[in-house]
Structure formats: structure tokens, C-alpha cells
Scaffold this motif. Structure first.
Motif, PDB file in Angstrom:
ATOM      1  N   GLN A   1       0.825  -1.727  -0.345  1.00  0.00           N
ATOM      2  CA  GLN A   1       0.168   0.077   0.242  1.00  0.00           C
ATOM      3  C   GLN A   1       0.413   1.373  -0.076  1.00  0.00           C
ATOM      4  O   GLN A   1       0.019   1.751  -0.394  1.00  0.00           O
ATOM      5  CB  GLN A   1      -0.938  -0.067   0.890  1.00  0.00           C
TER       6      GLN A   1
ATOM      7  N   GLU B   1     -10.751   7.860   2.323  1.00  0.00           N
ATOM      8  CA  GLU B   1      -9.867   7.113   3.251  1.00  0.00           C
ATOM      9  C   GLU B   1      -8.436   7.062   2.974  1.00  0.00           C
ATOM     10  O   GLU B   1      -7.281   7.812   3.187  1.00  0.00           O
ATOM     11  CB  GLU B   1     -10.111   5.531   3.313  1.00  0.00           C
ATOM     12  N   THR B   2      -7.549   6.611   1.530  1.00  0.00           N
ATOM     13  CA  THR B   2      -6.878   6.972   0.339  1.00  0.00           C
ATOM     14  C   THR B   2      -5.796   8.220   0.458  1.00  0.00           C
ATOM     15  O   THR B   2      -4.951   8.368   1.165  1.00  0.00           O
ATOM     16  CB  THR B   2      -6.362   6.707  -1.045  1.00  0.00           C
TER      17      THR B   2
ATOM     18  N   ARG C   1      -4.754   9.316   4.377  1.00  0.00           N
ATOM     19  CA  ARG C   1      -3.806   7.973   4.566  1.00  0.00           C
ATOM     20  C   ARG C   1      -1.852   8.675   4.191  1.00  0.00           C
ATOM     21  O   ARG C   1      -1.214   8.817   4.320  1.00  0.00           O
ATOM     22  CB  ARG C   1      -3.689   6.378   4.014  1.00  0.00           C
ATOM     23  N   LEU C   2      -2.868   9.125   2.442  1.00  0.00           N
ATOM     24  CA  LEU C   2      -1.540   9.538   1.781  1.00  0.00           C
ATOM     25  C   LEU C   2      -1.432  10.715   2.362  1.00  0.00           C
ATOM     26  O   LEU C   2       0.766  10.951   2.895  1.00  0.00           O
ATOM     27  CB  LEU C   2      -2.065   9.527   0.165  1.00  0.00           C
TER      28      LEU C   2
ATOM     29  N   TYR D   1      -0.086   8.600  -6.936  1.00  0.00           N
ATOM     30  CA  TYR D   1      -0.769   9.986  -6.655  1.00  0.00           C
ATOM     31  C   TYR D   1       0.579  10.454  -6.328  1.00  0.00           C
ATOM     32  O   TYR D   1       0.161  12.415  -6.948  1.00  0.00           O
ATOM     33  CB  TYR D   1      -0.839   9.480  -5.564  1.00  0.00           C
TER      34      TYR D   1
ATOM     35  N   LYS E   1     -11.964  10.133  -2.158  1.00  0.00           N
ATOM     36  CA  LYS E   1     -11.295   8.816  -1.535  1.00  0.00           C
ATOM     37  C   LYS E   1     -10.700   9.049  -0.303  1.00  0.00           C
ATOM     38  O   LYS E   1      -9.895   9.378  -0.761  1.00  0.00           O
ATOM     39  CB  LYS E   1     -10.188   7.983  -2.640  1.00  0.00           C
TER      40      LYS E   1
ATOM     41  N   THR F   1       0.558   3.338  -3.279  1.00  0.00           N
ATOM     42  CA  THR F   1       0.013   4.823  -3.224  1.00  0.00           C
ATOM     43  C   THR F   1       0.593   6.221  -3.371  1.00  0.00           C
ATOM     44  O   THR F   1       0.757   7.020  -4.156  1.00  0.00           O
ATOM     45  CB  THR F   1      -0.923   5.600  -1.949  1.00  0.00           C
TER      46      THR F   1
END
Length: 414
Positions: free
Chosen positions: A133, A172-173, A176-177, A141, A170, A137
């Protein structure tokens, strides 16, 4: 009174002078060593102290006599103005080193720091999925926008350019990013690659620009109500597939998908009806003991007959895919997620039983939030949890309208 020297040396003298120090006047000296090497030295007095500063190699192919006199004259002017040539040279050397280091740092990219951080820390991460992950990610991104930029130059506009397009769709993504970008930039600062505040920090910075996640339209784990569980399990038992058995086992143990599908027989004691999940496979990083109900053991006896390492193997012997149960739910036209069954269990335990809050939370392997409570409760309330899970299995069985049995597996597909 001795005569003051002025231009005492000649080009021939410079070439033929024997070892020693030879004065030209005005503080300029020719230094000849026993080896025959020759160099220029300028001697000056500053604040009552005599000091020497080298000017370089003497000779026709190096610094000539006339050039040495020019250098000495320039230094005399500085000394007269109160400037220490040695201190000035030291400062210039330090500035040159600093400039070279700055140039080197400017070539260090965000991608290089990120990959270095991942390599240094991934050994301590819980599982391969977490490592993947991180890489996925960042590659998707971040790298296309700032991957090849100097890490020292990354600012708030860069971070926003990455986050804003996905913050609403997005969340959640995106959240975290942002955290991963912040970590990489902190690592860069710790290594001396950048200075100043972290442009990806949330509190007091990004939080003032982007809306809080609680205000966004977020996805969530759709859950089945606990009153529907029995009927669902009855339908599930009509499916002769490994995914169906895995899903029922997940429901009965209130385990996470990754915990069940990553389990091997080394973790299970069938005689004692205990499943021990090692710390490295747990979200909280702490070993978790799971009491197995009679129905759960019944399921495992069938899957053990497959003769594979995993509790729930796929056709080719590997662990069952995490998508297998989700695809099964989709084929059954059930509008909920696998994770949502944990919510159903928690609702049932809160509304239909008298078990203490901490017993139910430990059954879900949740970390106790109250530090004082966690400090005094060293055990895992295992025997109480065994009774709780037996009651849960009985509740699930009661709604099926059938006797507890398991159909032989004819295939591993969901």
C-alpha cells in the motif's frame, strides 16, 4: 637600523635559491624545502600577532614572482583594513563546502527519500499488504507530481496538488496518503535534506485548508443486522465452496478477513479449541487468542482434510484470496461487507447479552482506549470470551433452522 627589503628577489633567484626562507620584502617570502619544492608565503602582523598564509607553489609553471608580489600587495591592503586573511580564507572554504553540500542536497528527490524510508522501515511493518500500500499509493498519486522534485523544495502547493483531487472521492486513501507524505518529509528533515515546518502536517495547517474527514461523504463497512445472521448462514451452508466455509468461520469468530485467510494450522490447537494469532498478523501488533466454538471446530475439521498449510486454501494450495468472500456475497446478492459482520456481532453482544463491554471489545481484538484500564487488565478474559463466542455460535445456529453440519467441499471457488 637594517635596510628595509623591497623586491629583493629575481626570477633567477626564485629558480636557483637553496633550501630556506628567502625574503622579497613587504612580508613576501619564498620558501624552499630540502626536497626542492618551492612555495610563496605571506607573513603579516595583526593585533600584535605574526601569522603566515600560503600563496601557492612558486615557479615558472606555477605562481611567478610578479604574481606573488601582486597577491602579497592585495593581502597587505586587507591587513591594513583589519581583515584577517587566514580567517577570511577559512570562511570562504566553509562557504564553498556548504555550497557544495547544498548543491548535493538539491539533487536528492522526494522519491529517493521515500524509497529509502520504506526500505529502512518495512521490516517492522505487520504484513506485505501494508508495504505494498505504501508503494502503490506513492507511485499512483505522489511520484507523478513530486517524485522527481528536490525534497527540499516541496511546499504546501505541491501537497495540495496531490490531495485535493482525491480528498472528496477517496477520503480514506487521501488521509493515509497525507500521513505518508508527512512521514517522508519528516525523515528528510531528520537527515538534513530540508528545513522548516512540514507542509503536509494536518493540525494547524492542512486542517485549515481541507475539510475534516468527518464532514465528508465517506464510505463505510455495510453491516447485516444481527437478526438476519441465522437466515444468512442457512443460505451460506447451501454453498459447497471454501469461501462459504471461510466466511462462516469469520462470522463465528468475529475475526478480520486477513486474520482468518492468513491463518495456518500451526496457529490452531484443535484439542483445546484455541486459535492463536501471532502479533505480527494482528492490527494492534499483539498476540490474540480466539476461543473456537463447536461449529468453528467442525468447519476446521473439513478444511483440514484438504491437507494444505492454510486453514482456508485455494485450489492451487495458496491461501484463499481476500476477494473470495466478497465475491461470494456479491453472487448471493447480499448488500454488506465481510467486515460488516463484526459490527453485527458487536451490536448483538451489546443489545442481547449482559457481557461486560471489555469482554466484547477483546473478542474483536480492539485495543482498550483507557490507559489506566489497560494497565490494570493484564489478562485477555479468555474464559469469559469463550462463553461469549459459544453463545454467539448458538445464536447464529438458532436462526438457521437446521442441525449443525458441514457439507463436503467439492471446489474452492466462492
Amino acid at each position: 637600523m637594517p635596510r628595509k627589503l623591497s623586491n629583493a628577489l629575481t626570477a633567477m633567484t626564485v629558480k636557483s635559491a637553496k633550501p630556506g626562507r628567502h625574503a622579497d620584502g613587504g612580508g613576501l617570502y619564498l620558501l624552499v624545502k630540502e626536497s626542492g619544492s618551492r612555495s610563496w608565503v605571506y607573513r603579516f602582523m595583526l593585533k600584535g600577532k605574526s601569522r603566515d598564509i600560503g600563496l601557492g607553489t612558486a615557479g615558472h609553471d606555477a605562481i611567478s614572482l610578479s604574481s606573488a608580489r601582486d597577491l602579497a600587495a592585495a593581502l597587505r591592503l586587507k591587513v591594513k583594513a583589519g581583515i584577517d586573511p587566514l580567517a577570511e580564507r577559512q570562511r570562504e572554504a566553509e562557504e564553498a563546502v556548504a555550497a557544495a553540500q547544498a548543491a548535493e542536497i538539491s539533487r536528492i528527490t522526494f522519491r529517493q527519500v521515500a524509497e529509502s524510508y520504506i526500505k529502512a522501515n518495512e521490516g517492522g511493518w505487520r504484513n506485505g499488504k501494508h508495504r505494498q500500500q505504501w508503494r502503490n499509493t506513492l507511485s499512483t498519486y505522489v511520484y507523478p507530481i513530486i517524485g522527481d522534485l528536490s525534497v527540499a523544495s516541496i511546499g504546501t502547493p505541491h501537497v495540495l496538488k496531490i490531495l485535493e483531487p482525491i480528498w472528496q472521492d477517496k477520503p480514506e486513501t487521501a488521509s493515509r496518503l497525507r500521513g505518508r507524505i508527512e512521514i517522508v518529509l519528516d525523515a528528510a528533515k531528520a537527515r538534513g535534506y530540508r528545513e522548516g515546518d512540514n507542509p503536509a502536517r494536518w493540525r494547524g495547517h492542512i486542517a485549515q485548508i481541507l475539510p475534516k474527514r468527518a464532514k465528508l461523504q465517506r464510505g463505510h463497512h455495510k453491516a447485516m443486522t444481527y437478526t438476519e445472521i441465522g437466515a444468512f448462514i442457512a443460505e451460506l451452508r447451501e454453498r459447497e465452496a471454501m469461501a462459504a466455509l471461510a466466511l462462516e468461520f469469520v462470522i463465528l469468530t468475529a475475526a478480520r478477513t486477513s486474520e482468518a485467510l492468513g491463518a495456518t494450522w500451526r496457529e490452531v490447537d484443535m484439542d483445546k479449541a484455541i486459535w492463536i494469532i501471532p502479533a505480527e498478523r494482528m492490527k494492534a501488533g499483539k498476540e490474540h487468542r480466539v476461543p473456537l466454538s463447536a461449529r468453528a471446530i467442525e468447519i476446521l475439521k473439513i478444511t483440514k482434510a484438504q491437507g494444505k498449510d492454510w486453514l482456508f486454501p485455494a485450489e492451487k494450495g495458496r491461501a484463499l484470496s481476500g476477494m473470495a468472500m466478497s465475491m461470494l456475497l456479491r453472487r448471493m446478492k447480499v448488500d454488506c461487507t465481510v467486515h460488516g459482520f463484526r459490527s453485527a456481532f458487536r451490536d448483538w453482544s451489546a443489545e442481547c447479552t449482559a457481557y461486560a463491554h471489555e469482554v466484547c471489545e477483546m473478542a474483536l481484538a480492539h485495543t482498550i482506549g483507557n490507559k489506566s484500564e489497560a494497565a490494570y487488565r493484564r489478562g485477555d478474559l479468555f474464559e469469559k470470551r469463550r462463553r461469549l463466542m459459544a453463545d454467539w455460535a448458538a445464536f447464529c445456529e438458532a436462526g438457521t433452522g437446521t442441525e449443525s453440519n458441514v457439507s463436503p467441499i467439492r471446489g474452492s471457488a466462492g
